[in-house]
Design an enzyme around this catalytic site. Structure first.
Site, short mmCIF file in Angstrom:
data_model
loop_
_atom_site.label_atom_id
_atom_site.label_comp_id
_atom_site.label_asym_id
_atom_site.label_seq_id
_atom_site.Cartn_x
_atom_site.Cartn_y
_atom_site.Cartn_z
N PHE A 1 47.59 29.00 36.57
CA PHE A 1 46.82 28.93 35.33
C PHE A 1 47.13 30.08 34.37
CE2 PHE A 1 44.07 30.80 38.66
CZ PHE A 1 43.84 32.06 38.12
N ARG B 1 28.90 43.34 35.32
CA ARG B 1 29.38 42.16 36.07
C ARG B 1 28.20 41.23 36.37
NH1 ARG B 1 35.03 41.34 36.59
NH2 ARG B 1 34.50 40.04 38.36
N ASN C 1 36.08 31.97 29.64
CA ASN C 1 34.75 32.35 30.13
C ASN C 1 34.11 33.50 29.33
OD1 ASN C 1 36.43 34.31 31.04
ND2 ASN C 1 36.06 34.00 33.22
N LYS D 1 36.14 37.53 24.52
CA LYS D 1 37.38 36.75 24.43
C LYS D 1 37.39 35.92 23.14
CE LYS D 1 37.97 36.85 29.44
NZ LYS D 1 38.37 36.10 30.67
N ARG E 1 28.08 34.17 31.18
CA ARG E 1 28.95 33.04 31.50
C ARG E 1 28.12 31.80 31.87
NH1 ARG E 1 33.42 36.56 34.94
NH2 ARG E 1 34.84 36.99 33.20
P1 IDP Z 1 37.06 38.17 36.15
O1 IDP Z 1 37.34 37.98 34.67
O2 IDP Z 1 35.74 37.58 36.54
O3 IDP Z 1 37.23 39.60 36.60
P2 IDP Z 1 39.64 37.62 37.43
O4 IDP Z 1 39.77 37.10 38.83
O5 IDP Z 1 39.97 39.05 37.18
O6 IDP Z 1 38.14 37.29 36.94
O7 IDP Z 1 40.53 36.69 36.52
C1 IDP Z 1 40.86 37.09 35.21
C2 IDP Z 1 40.68 35.91 34.26
O8 IDP Z 1 41.60 34.86 34.61
C3 IDP Z 1 39.30 35.24 34.31
O9 IDP Z 1 38.32 35.87 33.55
C4 IDP Z 1 39.64 33.87 33.75
O10 IDP Z 1 39.75 33.90 32.34
C5 IDP Z 1 41.01 33.60 34.36
N1 IDP Z 1 40.88 32.85 35.62
C6 IDP Z 1 40.56 33.32 36.84
N2 IDP Z 1 40.51 32.33 37.76
C7 IDP Z 1 40.82 31.19 37.09
C8 IDP Z 1 40.94 29.80 37.49
O11 IDP Z 1 40.76 29.43 38.66
N3 IDP Z 1 41.29 28.92 36.50
C9 IDP Z 1 41.51 29.31 35.21
N4 IDP Z 1 41.42 30.59 34.80
C10 IDP Z 1 41.06 31.52 35.72
MG MG Z 2 38.90 40.74 36.63
#
Ligand code: IDP
Ligand code: MG
Length: 136
Positions: free
Chosen positions: A58, A86, A113, A10, A103
């Site tokens: 968000f 993962r 992240n 990112k 992370r």
């Molecule tokens: P992942 O990246 O671990 O697969 P996902 O649930 O697919 O997680 O969410 C996509 C992206 O959205 C995350 O990597 C993060 O950047 C953002 N995100 C997910 N949950 C939150 C949150 O609770 N607050 C802020 N950003 C979030």
């Molecule tokens: Mg995801």
């Protein structure tokens, strides 16, 4: 089973000069990077890629962050690489990400992240085609 996954560093990984560190971890684990490019996401691509969070409060912040600078997209191959990456990445929520994971070592934000990795073999193929074209 040999698989491939879509990994994306990112914008803050690039700004913080963490590209080499993350690539080193992927390679030292034993996975193979078979394609890689630096590019900047458009709003449209972010909406498509993150359609599953588009209705979350968000999401606007995530969209602004993901378009704030270049990303590095990669195709990574290896046995069970989807789940393996993962595990190397650590969970989404930074407080749940253990030290030793990408992370866990580099993020103190759930949104910013550092790294994306596909969450299933099926989604990996969709994401690889989204970012590397239908013949990838
Ligand atoms: P992942 O990246 O671990 O697969 P996902 O649930 O697919 O997680 O969410 C996509 C992206 O959205 C995350 O990597 C993060 O950047 C953002 N995100 C997910 N949950 C939150 C949150 O609770 N607050 C802020 N950003 C979030
Ligand atoms: Mg995801």
């Amino acid at each position: 089973m040999k698989e491939r996954t879509y990994i994306m560093l990112k914008p803050n990984a690039i700004k913080r000069r963490l590209v080499g560190e993350v690539i080193k971890r992927i390679e030292q684990k034993g996975f193979e990077i078979t394609n890689m490019k630096m590019f900047t996401l458009t709003d449209e691509l972010v909406k498509e890629h993150y359609a599953h969070i588009a209705d979350k409060p968000f999401f606007p912040e995530v969209k602004d962050f993901m378009t704030s600078g270049p990303v590095v997209g990669m195709i990574v191959e290896g046995d069970n690489v989807v789940e393996g990456m993962r595990i190397l990445m650590g969970p989404t929520k930074w407080l749940e990400a253990q030290p030793g994971t990408i992370r866990g070592d580099f993020a103190i934000s759930n949104g910013e992240n550092i790294i994306h990795g596909s969450d299933s073999v099926e989604n990996a193929e969709i994401e690889i085609k989204r970012f590397f074209g239908k013949d990838a």
